[in-house]
Design a protein around this motif. Structure first.
Motif: not given
Ligand code: FES
Length: 105
Positions: A41-43, A47-52
């Protein structure tokens, strides 16, 4: 002080006004990511879109969606947010790790 209720984890936490939703969750040992996303993930940079997360209650108590959220979440319901881009301004209730249903084939 706003309260964030995490439904799946059955936890309620108090946070300062304008707290970042992702940081607040991590600070209280709430799993923000699932599977490989825990490492990839992008911390929190949007950028990654995975923290939904799904906002079940209190959508009005958040900042407006950022441009990064508008990009990553364009096909998602309005109450889905990137937790790293979300500022908590009042009480909310959330479901973590919201993932879209796979498309029908
Ligand atoms: S942590 Fe990557 S978009 Fe929120």
């Amino acid at each position: 002080m706003p309260t964030i209720e995490f439904l799946i984890e059955k936890k309620k936490i108090k946070v300062g006004k304008y707290a970042n939703l992702r940081q607040a969750a991590l600070k209280h040992d709430i799993d923000v990511y699932v599977g490989v996303d825990r490492l990839a993930n992008c911390r929190g940079h949007g950028a990654c879109g995975t923290c939904t997360m799904e906002i079940v209650e209190g959508l009005q108590n958040l900042n407006p969606k950022t441009r990064l959220e508008q990009f990553h979440l364009k096909d998602r319901p309005e109450n889905i947010r990137l937790s790293c881009q979300t500022e908590v301004r009042g009480d909310i209730c959330v479901v973590t790790n919201f993932k879209p249903k796979p498309p029908h084939q």
